[in-house]
Motif scaffolding. Sequence first.
Motif, mmCIF file in Angstrom:
data_model
loop_
_atom_site.group_PDB
_atom_site.id
_atom_site.type_symbol
_atom_site.label_atom_id
_atom_site.label_comp_id
_atom_site.label_asym_id
_atom_site.label_seq_id
_atom_site.Cartn_x
_atom_site.Cartn_y
_atom_site.Cartn_z
ATOM 1 N N TRP A 188 0.820 -1.212 0.000
ATOM 2 C CA TRP A 188 0.000 0.000 0.000
ATOM 3 C C TRP A 188 0.864 1.276 0.000
ATOM 4 O O TRP A 188 0.774 2.115 0.910
ATOM 5 C CB TRP A 188 -0.937 0.028 1.216
ATOM 6 C CG TRP A 188 -1.816 -1.155 1.312
ATOM 7 C CD1 TRP A 188 -3.002 -1.355 0.692
ATOM 8 C CD2 TRP A 188 -1.587 -2.350 2.074
ATOM 9 N NE1 TRP A 188 -3.526 -2.577 1.011
ATOM 10 C CE2 TRP A 188 -2.684 -3.214 1.873
ATOM 11 C CE3 TRP A 188 -0.560 -2.769 2.936
ATOM 12 C CZ2 TRP A 188 -2.787 -4.467 2.465
ATOM 13 C CZ3 TRP A 188 -0.648 -4.008 3.525
ATOM 14 C CH2 TRP A 188 -1.745 -4.848 3.292
ATOM 15 N N PRO A 189 1.721 1.449 -1.018
ATOM 16 C CA PRO A 189 2.592 2.631 -1.032
ATOM 17 C C PRO A 189 1.806 3.922 -1.234
ATOM 18 O O PRO A 189 0.819 3.959 -1.976
ATOM 19 C CB PRO A 189 3.512 2.363 -2.224
ATOM 20 C CG PRO A 189 2.721 1.460 -3.118
ATOM 21 C CD PRO A 189 1.895 0.604 -2.200
ATOM 22 N N LEU A 190 2.241 4.983 -0.560
ATOM 23 C CA LEU A 190 1.655 6.309 -0.690
ATOM 24 C C LEU A 190 2.777 7.332 -0.840
ATOM 25 O O LEU A 190 3.886 7.124 -0.339
ATOM 26 C CB LEU A 190 0.802 6.657 0.541
ATOM 27 C CG LEU A 190 -0.496 5.890 0.741
ATOM 28 C CD1 LEU A 190 -1.166 6.332 2.032
ATOM 29 C CD2 LEU A 190 -1.444 6.085 -0.441
ATOM 30 N N PRO A 191 2.502 8.452 -1.539
ATOM 31 C CA PRO A 191 3.515 9.508 -1.654
ATOM 32 C C PRO A 191 3.989 9.966 -0.274
ATOM 33 O O PRO A 191 3.197 10.120 0.645
ATOM 34 C CB PRO A 191 2.771 10.617 -2.404
ATOM 35 C CG PRO A 191 1.691 9.921 -3.149
ATOM 36 C CD PRO A 191 1.270 8.777 -2.282
ATOM 37 N N ARG A 192 5.287 10.171 -0.151
ATOM 38 C CA ARG A 192 5.966 10.620 1.060
ATOM 39 C C ARG A 192 6.022 9.538 2.147
ATOM 40 O O ARG A 192 7.010 9.417 2.855
ATOM 41 C CB ARG A 192 5.324 11.892 1.625
ATOM 42 C CG ARG A 192 5.425 13.087 0.691
ATOM 43 C CD ARG A 192 4.925 14.334 1.391
ATOM 44 N NE ARG A 192 5.027 15.499 0.495
ATOM 45 C CZ ARG A 192 4.682 16.739 0.843
ATOM 46 N NH1 ARG A 192 4.227 16.973 2.080
ATOM 47 N NH2 ARG A 192 4.812 17.724 -0.018
#
Length: 411
Positions: A188-192
């Motif tokens: 579940w990658p997210l920006p920052r």
Amino acid sequence: MSTRHGADLLRPPDSAGRATFLELFFDLAFVVALTRVSQRFVELNGDAGWALVAGLGRTLLLFLALWLIWSHTTWITSRYEPERSVIQAVVVGTMFAGLVMAVTLPRAMEERAVPFVVAYLLVMVVRPMVIAAALRGHPRRLVAFRLSAWAVLSAPIWLVGAFGPERLRLPLWAVALGVDYLAWFLGWPLPRLGAAAVAHWRIAGTHLADRYQQMFLIALGESILVIGVVFSGRYYSPERAAAFTVAFVTSALIWRIYFHRAGLLLTEALGRADQPASLGRVSERTHLLIVLSVLLTSVGYELVIDDPFGEPRPEWLLFVVGGPALFLVGRLRLEYEVFGRFSRSRTIGLVVLLLVAPALTRLPPMVGLCVVAGVLTLVAVLDAWGSRNDAPEAPAPPIGRKPPGRPDLEA
């Protein structure tokens, strides 16, 4: 203070590995769900060509959606203390949503698409937010935020598929489910924020193994239910009684083959792993295959008991032979995960099934089921023969070992 309060929700290292009564209660909803999945597979009997492919695709998609709900819940109770009121509320709420999905599943691709999707999205979107709120300032709350954010991303595709034209439902839902599974695979990658490396999570490995074993037994129990219901629901004949007997023997052999060594030692393997979450994630996919294989096999039971010596059709092989073959594939994976090797007996059984399958297309279903039972008997006998003089073997999982220099698991 808030961080300390959130830490109270985490599962302590000395927590009991056995599933709680609440989790066993939760599984009852999925007993219903698995029977509905089997019924959808049975309704494909008589279909051929693209109609069969589309029907299989629809049923498989619904099963994978249910599996995602169940497996996420299992990981939640392996990471958080199931005796806490918040986690109990989450599990009970998920159980209700799972039950809604189960009762709508027979027509979930038709007129009951909306309640099926709403129940699914409530679990995928709202449940992580509840856990994040309960964790307060604890760093793990960011994992819950990631889950919810990715679920929000796929939710419009689910809803368009539910409210849109029925002909677009399967491709749209396949894309949406693909997003949900891809998110899990990537962490579940997210920006920052980056990704949450699932392999490094701190979990109760023995609890996770216990839950996988229980779901296998639930699926196997569903197959026994099918055998009893089908045989008792119509007229009696010696042929149907023979099919009933062979089906039961086949289920008993599947139980034996699963638990011989690797299946029995899965709990110990996950308990010994340096990174149990890494092994647990791989084992989750293996048990997805195993549970699906048992469901397909139970459909084969129903077809054979219903008409043991009926006209042979190639499509029944998908269930009568394909189910057990898929089980052996899953069991081969499990052997590798626990011992780091591939089972010779299961490889032999799988090869034999694949070799005889073309000839079985011209023979009655009962013959196919007897051949399957014979092959599984061969596997079980080879297992017993190969271990007759061996000392008990300790698990040596090749997955879940911590490389030198890698930091400890996340809190």
